[in-house]
Write a protein that holds these residues in place. Structure first.
Motif, short mmCIF file in Angstrom:
data_model
loop_
_atom_site.label_atom_id
_atom_site.label_comp_id
_atom_site.label_asym_id
_atom_site.label_seq_id
_atom_site.Cartn_x
_atom_site.Cartn_y
_atom_site.Cartn_z
N CYS A 18 17.11 2.91 0.26
CA CYS A 18 15.75 2.83 -0.28
C CYS A 18 15.68 1.83 -1.42
O CYS A 18 14.71 1.08 -1.54
CB CYS A 18 15.27 4.20 -0.76
SG CYS A 18 14.90 5.38 0.55
N ASP A 39 12.65 7.03 6.86
CA ASP A 39 11.19 7.02 6.70
C ASP A 39 10.77 8.08 5.68
O ASP A 39 10.01 7.79 4.75
CB ASP A 39 10.52 7.27 8.06
CG ASP A 39 9.02 7.42 7.97
OD1 ASP A 39 8.36 6.58 7.34
OD2 ASP A 39 8.50 8.41 8.54
N ARG A 40 11.27 9.30 5.83
CA ARG A 40 10.93 10.38 4.89
C ARG A 40 11.43 10.04 3.49
O ARG A 40 10.73 10.29 2.50
CB ARG A 40 11.54 11.70 5.35
CG ARG A 40 10.79 12.37 6.48
CD ARG A 40 11.26 13.79 6.74
NE ARG A 40 12.69 13.90 6.96
CZ ARG A 40 13.30 13.70 8.13
NH1 ARG A 40 12.58 13.37 9.19
NH2 ARG A 40 14.60 13.84 8.24
N TRP A 43 9.14 7.77 1.53
CA TRP A 43 7.93 8.43 1.02
C TRP A 43 8.18 9.15 -0.30
O TRP A 43 7.27 9.35 -1.09
CB TRP A 43 7.38 9.41 2.04
CG TRP A 43 6.65 8.74 3.15
CD1 TRP A 43 7.10 8.46 4.40
CD2 TRP A 43 5.30 8.24 3.10
NE1 TRP A 43 6.13 7.81 5.13
CE2 TRP A 43 5.01 7.67 4.36
CE3 TRP A 43 4.31 8.21 2.12
CZ2 TRP A 43 3.79 7.09 4.65
CZ3 TRP A 43 3.09 7.64 2.42
CH2 TRP A 43 2.85 7.09 3.68
N THR A 44 9.41 9.56 -0.53
CA THR A 44 9.71 10.36 -1.72
C THR A 44 10.64 9.65 -2.70
O THR A 44 10.99 10.22 -3.73
CB THR A 44 10.37 11.70 -1.31
OG1 THR A 44 11.58 11.42 -0.61
CG2 THR A 44 9.44 12.51 -0.43
N PHE A 50 4.85 3.26 -3.94
CA PHE A 50 4.94 3.42 -2.49
C PHE A 50 5.61 2.19 -1.89
O PHE A 50 5.29 1.07 -2.26
CB PHE A 50 3.55 3.60 -1.89
CG PHE A 50 3.55 3.57 -0.40
CD1 PHE A 50 4.12 4.60 0.33
CD2 PHE A 50 3.00 2.50 0.28
CE1 PHE A 50 4.13 4.58 1.72
CE2 PHE A 50 2.99 2.47 1.67
CZ PHE A 50 3.57 3.51 2.39
#
Length: 133
Positions: A18, A39-40, A43-44, A50
Motif C-alpha cells: 500500500c 483492495d481492502r 481502503w483502510t 484515499f
C-alpha cells in the motif's frame, strides 16, 4: 531494460505494498484472493487519504493510478509493476520498473531468492532496499 527493486524484511507485505502504491502502478497477482485483500487494504490504509484504484478490466482503468490485475492483458500502462505473486510475472519485461516485496518469513524469502536469481541470470540490474519500521 526493466529496473527491478526488491524490498526486503517487510513484516506485512500487503501493508507495505500500500505504501508503494502511491503513484501510477499496476499491482499483479494471479490469485484473486490476494488482489481482494490488497483492495481492502487500500481502503483502510490511511484514514485521511484515499488511494484511487480499480481492476484492469474496469472502464476507468486508464484514468486510475492504481490498477489491479491478474494477468498481463488489457493493461492501461507499463510504467511500474508491483508483484504480489510468489513467481515472477511472465510479462514483467514490458514494464519500465518492477517492484518485489520480500516478507520476513523464511518461505517467502526462499521464493524471493528464486525470483532474484531468475532476474539476475537474465542480466537485469537489481536494487536491494531494506524496509524499515
Amino acid at each position: 531494460m526493466t529496473r527491478i527493486d526488491f524490498y526486503r524484511y517487510a513484516e506485512d507485505k500487503v501493508r507495505f505494498a500500500c505504501r508503494l502504491a502511491a503513484s501510477r502502478v499496476v499491482v499483479y497477482s494471479p490469485d484473486p484472493q490476494v488482489l481482494s485483500e490488497f483492495d481492502r487494504a487500500l481502503w483502510t490504509f490511511q484514514s485521511t487519504r484515499f488511494v484511487p484504484h480499480c481492476s484492469a478490466l474496469s472502464h476507468l482503468a486508464a484514468e486510475t493510478p492504481v490498477v489491479l490485475s491478474s494477468s498481463g492483458e488489457s493493461l492501461p500502462h507499463h510504467d511500474v509493476l508491483l508483484n504480489l505473486s510468489n513467481e515472477q510475472p511472465p510479462f514483467f519485461a514490458t514494464f519500465e520498473r518492477l517492484l518485489e516485496i520480500v516478507g520476513a518469513d523464511e518461505p517467502d524469502k526462499e521464493r524471493a531468492r528464486a525470483r532474484y536469481k531468475f532476474y539476475k541470470d537474465r542480466g537485469y540490474a537489481i536494487q536491494l532496499n531494506d524496509v524499515e519500521g
